[in-house]
Write a protein that holds these residues in place. Structure first.
Motif, PDB file in Angstrom:
ATOM      1  N   HIS A 198       0.836  -1.205   0.000  1.00 43.24           N
ATOM      2  CA  HIS A 198       0.000   0.000   0.000  1.00 43.24           C
ATOM      3  C   HIS A 198       0.871   1.256   0.000  1.00 43.24           C
ATOM      4  CE1 HIS A 198      -3.541  -2.429   0.677  1.00 43.24           C
ATOM      5  NE2 HIS A 198      -3.039  -2.928   1.781  1.00 43.24           N
ATOM      6  N   PRO A 199       1.502   1.584  -1.125  1.00 42.88           N
ATOM      7  CA  PRO A 199       2.345   2.795  -1.142  1.00 42.88           C
ATOM      8  C   PRO A 199       1.556   4.093  -1.020  1.00 42.88           C
ATOM      9  CG  PRO A 199       2.184   1.833  -3.338  1.00 42.88           C
ATOM     10  CD  PRO A 199       1.539   0.856  -2.401  1.00 42.88           C
ATOM     11  N   PHE A 200       0.263   4.050  -1.346  1.00 40.63           N
ATOM     12  CA  PHE A 200      -0.575   5.236  -1.211  1.00 40.63           C
ATOM     13  C   PHE A 200      -1.492   5.037  -0.013  1.00 40.63           C
ATOM     14  CE2 PHE A 200      -4.419   7.685  -1.856  1.00 40.63           C
ATOM     15  CZ  PHE A 200      -3.929   8.914  -2.262  1.00 40.63           C
ATOM     16  N   PRO A 201      -1.682   6.065   0.830  1.00 34.97           N
ATOM     17  CA  PRO A 201      -1.209   7.443   0.668  1.00 34.97           C
ATOM     18  C   PRO A 201       0.060   7.769   1.447  1.00 34.97           C
ATOM     19  CG  PRO A 201      -2.897   7.390   2.347  1.00 34.97           C
ATOM     20  CD  PRO A 201      -2.722   5.960   1.881  1.00 34.97           C
ATOM     21  N   TYR A 202       0.470   6.878   2.385  1.00 36.60           N
ATOM     22  CA  TYR A 202       1.534   7.279   3.307  1.00 36.60           C
ATOM     23  C   TYR A 202       2.839   7.558   2.581  1.00 36.60           C
ATOM     24  CZ  TYR A 202       4.491   7.620   7.403  1.00 36.60           C
ATOM     25  OH  TYR A 202       5.377   8.086   8.350  1.00 36.60           O
ATOM     26  N   HIS A 203       3.327   6.610   1.806  1.00 36.43           N
ATOM     27  CA  HIS A 203       4.657   6.764   1.199  1.00 36.43           C
ATOM     28  C   HIS A 203       4.640   7.684  -0.022  1.00 36.43           C
ATOM     29  CE1 HIS A 203       6.671   3.828   3.764  1.00 36.43           C
ATOM     30  NE2 HIS A 203       5.536   3.151   3.724  1.00 36.43           N
ATOM     31  N   LEU A 204       3.507   7.804  -0.684  1.00 39.91           N
ATOM     32  CA  LEU A 204       3.436   8.631  -1.889  1.00 39.91           C
ATOM     33  C   LEU A 204       2.948  10.047  -1.618  1.00 39.91           C
ATOM     34  CD1 LEU A 204       2.069   6.137  -4.572  1.00 39.91           C
ATOM     35  CD2 LEU A 204       4.313   7.204  -4.508  1.00 39.91           C
ATOM     36  N   LEU A 205       2.582  10.333  -0.383  1.00 42.27           N
ATOM     37  CA  LEU A 205       2.041  11.661  -0.123  1.00 42.27           C
ATOM     38  C   LEU A 205       2.351  12.160   1.280  1.00 42.27           C
ATOM     39  CD1 LEU A 205       0.241  13.913  -1.384  1.00 42.27           C
ATOM     40  CD2 LEU A 205      -1.711  12.793  -0.310  1.00 42.27           C
ATOM     41  N   ILE A 206       2.078  11.321   2.285  1.00 43.65           N
ATOM     42  CA  ILE A 206       2.080  11.809   3.665  1.00 43.65           C
ATOM     43  C   ILE A 206       3.480  11.946   4.243  1.00 43.65           C
ATOM     44  CG2 ILE A 206       1.302  11.304   6.016  1.00 43.65           C
ATOM     45  CD1 ILE A 206      -1.143   9.943   4.795  1.00 43.65           C
ATOM     46  N   GLN A 216      -0.910  22.312   3.594  1.00 42.18           N
ATOM     47  CA  GLN A 216      -1.979  22.009   2.639  1.00 42.18           C
ATOM     48  C   GLN A 216      -2.239  20.510   2.586  1.00 42.18           C
ATOM     49  OE1 GLN A 216      -3.712  24.233   0.889  1.00 42.18           O
ATOM     50  NE2 GLN A 216      -2.470  26.008   0.380  1.00 42.18           N
ATOM     51  N   ILE A 217      -1.167  19.727   2.437  1.00 44.56           N
ATOM     52  CA  ILE A 217      -1.313  18.273   2.381  1.00 44.56           C
ATOM     53  C   ILE A 217      -1.741  17.735   3.737  1.00 44.56           C
ATOM     54  CG2 ILE A 217      -0.127  16.090   1.948  1.00 44.56           C
ATOM     55  CD1 ILE A 217      -0.545  17.722  -0.550  1.00 44.56           C
ATOM     56  N   LEU A 218      -1.142  18.243   4.817  1.00 39.38           N
ATOM     57  CA  LEU A 218      -1.478  17.755   6.154  1.00 39.38           C
ATOM     58  C   LEU A 218      -2.963  17.930   6.454  1.00 39.38           C
ATOM     59  CD1 LEU A 218       1.591  19.045   8.207  1.00 39.38           C
ATOM     60  CD2 LEU A 218       1.117  16.686   7.521  1.00 39.38           C
ATOM     61  N   GLN A 219      -3.542  19.030   5.998  1.00 41.62           N
ATOM     62  CA  GLN A 219      -4.968  19.235   6.228  1.00 41.62           C
ATOM     63  C   GLN A 219      -5.790  18.197   5.470  1.00 41.62           C
ATOM     64  OE1 GLN A 219      -5.924  21.395   8.506  1.00 41.62           O
ATOM     65  NE2 GLN A 219      -8.009  20.655   8.303  1.00 41.62           N
ATOM     66  N   LEU A 220      -5.343  17.853   4.272  1.00 46.66           N
ATOM     67  CA  LEU A 220      -6.057  16.838   3.483  1.00 46.66           C
ATOM     68  C   LEU A 220      -6.028  15.474   4.158  1.00 46.66           C
ATOM     69  CD1 LEU A 220      -4.987  17.530  -0.218  1.00 46.66           C
ATOM     70  CD2 LEU A 220      -7.235  17.851   0.776  1.00 46.66           C
ATOM     71  N   VAL A 221      -4.899  15.130   4.785  1.00 47.49           N
ATOM     72  CA  VAL A 221      -4.716  13.779   5.339  1.00 47.49           C
ATOM     73  C   VAL A 221      -4.901  13.745   6.849  1.00 47.49           C
ATOM     74  CG1 VAL A 221      -3.162  13.161   3.458  1.00 47.49           C
ATOM     75  CG2 VAL A 221      -2.200  14.073   5.574  1.00 47.49           C
ATOM     76  N   HIS A 222      -5.500  14.806   7.395  1.00 50.75           N
ATOM     77  CA  HIS A 222      -5.657  14.892   8.848  1.00 50.75           C
ATOM     78  C   HIS A 222      -6.415  13.680   9.400  1.00 50.75           C
ATOM     79  CE1 HIS A 222      -6.288  17.942  12.376  1.00 50.75           C
ATOM     80  NE2 HIS A 222      -5.711  16.825  12.750  1.00 50.75           N
ATOM     81  N   PHE A 223      -7.430  13.223   8.685  1.00 46.97           N
ATOM     82  CA  PHE A 223      -8.209  12.075   9.156  1.00 46.97           C
ATOM     83  C   PHE A 223      -7.336  10.827   9.258  1.00 46.97           C
ATOM     84  CE2 PHE A 223      -8.181  11.180   4.692  1.00 46.97           C
ATOM     85  CZ  PHE A 223      -8.339   9.801   4.579  1.00 46.97           C
TER      86      PHE A 223
END
Length: 670
Positions: A198-206, A216-223
């Motif tokens: 599962h490379p997405f979302p942690y390794h590819l974004l977070i 900006q990204i942190l707000q998207l992935v806050h949940f």
């Protein structure tokens, strides 16, 4: 590139096109390909601000080329595909190896990727004090962000919508997003940290957003971060549980500071740190061979008695931004006859009382300086202008260009190519285009055997403008270029410039726009409309590169041509120039003139392009200017008018405008 992504870029310099497609097929994230060394070096230098590490793959063994790449700070590793028998010791220090077989290179590429990713986590160390003794506000970011962030947590649905926009051009990642949308459960969040399943979302974004504090990204992935935090528990009491290890390599400058600050300072990793109970395993990771200079082997010996952690197989995940006291730094030699210097850094996690005291004292010092928590958390974030490209660059109110797109929509123009025969599939595609059925139109064009230049460029424009599939658009225009001659070739160069600009490869975009401009300026009779298109393109690239004087010069030249020489006048094209000039002036700080040009653009588009996407973009961008200037009533008015022009609920422009309205609501509530 932006903070989206893993924090590592793979760049391929391959003059003879031997490995581009193979590397591209092997990677999840897109690669950047270059055939010319100067273009490759220029692009790396221009994109160095995104602070991502680069792995370079090349087929060249020329000394001057390798030395040039080795000198670039952002390049962390160089892998060479060649049958050359050169000794590794004769090559620059960043060269990992020379490989005669592509499968061997790919194996080392993935190993190097994993190693650098761990090193990026290690390099995310922040000290709670600056070297001059003042507060390091970055150190406190997550402890305050987690407890005082009052923004509404976005749902998974909103995150998926935004992720599809962020990665709209990357087919492989889009399939991973769909998998996440269907399969993710908050109770199973730890499974989604497995990089290979599962490379997405942690390794590819977070992971990179955590290291870089990308709000900006942190707000998207806050949940997602909330779900992960729920899995963090106190470590059971006992020596077998409390001691963990983390092995890596660090710049000697950081190691020196760790030694100097022993017992005086506190550090935190700006990530979820994956450690192990096996000292041998961690030591092996720390002492992996390297030819890099000024790099030290480091073994962190960590007491996590007071930390919050989660267990993943044989590893232990330490909560992000956990503060540690440095209790000891020592240098030892390796064992087993291999004499490798290893720095052992002993850390002890702070207990809860000490953590709260540290944070409380910082907050009091901020209040004494007249700063509120909101000042700290909500740095000035300008409204999003229809682009959705998040970056870590300075987000000053007067610099909002990165939230905008240039006001142009380009379709294949009528040229001598129109005299070519039109087949049934192209007629079908034109009918589908007229009905707004973009994907079916692309399919119809793709069924054409031996497509001509016009068909390929038409397909490329649809892929870029309507489906946001930039890699496929690039492929279509590149095929067209191999077939085109004379004016058809010059027009194809413009399309290539547009795609490369949208892909944020400014060096390539400038090259193709400049070649097209040179051709049209030499053409007899002179075609001012095509010259203006080239000038607009060059202006947009310079604007994106923050070269504002050059951007303004090119765009003003284009405006003069469109107003004075192009016959008949096209008000939509004139409005595009006016809107772009307004954006550039705004970024230069000339707010009054910027608003004048932006309003003129809206007025022209409203009278001549009621259903044109450029009107929606112009209204949204004008609203963004008013919002950045603090005129929230006007901002809301233009955002709402922009929505009226965007009936397609899935269009990224509409999503951006809705985001702006949500941001405006938050500002007014605060």
């Amino acid at each position: 590139m932006t903070s989206k992504g893993s924090g590592i870029r793979v760049v391929v310099f391959d003059p003879y096109d031997r490995v581009h497609s193979t590397i591209r097929d092997a990677m999840i994230e897109p690669i950047e390909s270059f055939y010319n060394s100067s273009s490759c070096i220029s692009s790396i230098q221009q994109n160095s601000k995104d602070e991502r590490a680069i792995i370079l793959i090349t087929t060249s063994t020329e000394d001057h080329v390798l030395q040039s790449f080795d000198a670039l700070n952002s390049i962390e590793a160089i892998l060479i595909l060649s049958k050359s028998r050169r000794e590794i010791d004769t090559l620059p220090s960043k060269v990992i190896g020379i490989y005669s077989r592509i499968e061997n290179l790919l194996r080392v590429l993935f190993e190097t990727f994993d190693t650098i990713e761990l090193q990026l986590d290690a390099n995310s160390i922040l000290f709670h004090r600056q070297e001059d003794g003042s507060d390091n506000t970055d150190f406190y970011f997550y402890n305050i962000w987690k407890t005082h962030n009052t923004n509404q947590i976005l749902t998974k649905k909103v995150f998926i919508e935004q992720a599809r926009i962020l990665f709209r051009s990357y087919r492989k990642i889009k399939s991973l997003i769909n998998d996440f949308n269907i399969s993710y459960k908050s109770s199973e969040v730890l499974y989604w940290l497995d990089k290979y399943n599962h490379p997405f979302p942690y390794h590819l974004l977070i992971s990179n957003a955590l290291r870089t504090h990308d709000q900006q990204i942190l707000q998207l992935v806050h949940f997602f971060l909330n779900d992960l935090s729920q899995q963090m528990k106190p470590v059971p009491i006992g020596p077998s549980y409390n001691q963990v290890f983390f092995g890596t390599k660090l710049p000697i400058s950081i190691v020196d500071r760790l030694e100097q600050q022993t017992s005086k300072d506190i550090i935190a990793f700006q990530c979820f740190l994956l450690a192990t109970r096996s000292r041998t395993k961690a030591l092996s990771a720390a002492t992996q061979p390297t030819r890099r200079h000024k790099i030290a082997n480091v073994l962190f010996k960590i007491d996590v008695s007071h930390a919050l952690c989660a267990y993943i197989n044989d590893s232990i995940l330490i909560n992000m931004a956990t503060p540690f006291q440095i209790t000891c730094v020592t240098r030892n030699t390796g064992s087993g006859g291999v004499q490798q210097l290893v720095t052992i850094v002993t850390l002890v996690s702070l207990d809860r009382k000490h953590r709260e005291q540290l944070l409380g004292q910082f907050i009091q010092r901020q209040k004494a300086a007249g700063k509120t928590i909101n000042d700290f958390i909500h740095q000035t974030i300008p409204p999003v202008r229809v682009d959705n490209n998040y970056t870590r660059e300075s987000e000053n109110k007067s610099d909002i260009s990165k939230y905008s797109i240039p006001l142009y929509v380009v379709s294949v123009s009528k040229t001598s190519l129109d005299s070519l025969a039109v087949c049934d599939e192209e007629t079908e595609a034109d009918e589908l285009i007229a009905r707004g059925r973009w994907a079916q139109a692309v399919d119809a064009l793709a069924r054409i055997e031996s497509p001509n230049v016009r068909v390929l460029n038409k397909q490329g424009c649809l892929l870029r403008e309507r489906l946001q599939d930039l890699p496929s658009a690039l492929e279509c225009h590149q095929q067209a270029l191999t077939k085109a001659t004379d004016k058809g070739k010059a027009e194809t160069l413009i399309y290539l410039g547009i795609v490369y600009h949208d892909m944020q490869q400014s060096a390539e975009a400038l090259k193709y726009y400049s070649q097209a401009l040179q051709w049209f300026e030499q053409e007899k009779p002179r075609d001012p409309a095509m010259i203006a298109r080239c000038l607009v393109g060059l202006g947009n690239v310079h604007w994106a590169r923050k070269e504002l004087d050059q951007a303004l010069d090119y765009t003003e030249r284009a405006l003069a041509l469109r107003e004075q020489e192009v016959k008949p006048k096209n008000n939509l094209d004139i409005a595009a120039c006016l809107g772009n000039i307004g954006n550039i002036l705004h970024d230069q700080g000339d707010f009054e003139r910027a608003l004048i040009y932006a309003k003129r653009a809206v007025d022209l588009l409203r009278s001549d392009g009621e259903n044109d996407l450029r009107l929606a973009a112009a209204l949204n961008n004008l609203g963004a200017m008013y919002q950045a200037c603090g005129n929230y009533d006007k901002a809301r008015e233009y955002f709402e008018r922009a929505l009226e022009c965007l009936p397609d609920e899935n269009h990224p422009y509409r999503t951006s405008t809705l985001n702006n309205i949500a941001r405006l609501n938050n500002i007014e509530e605060e």
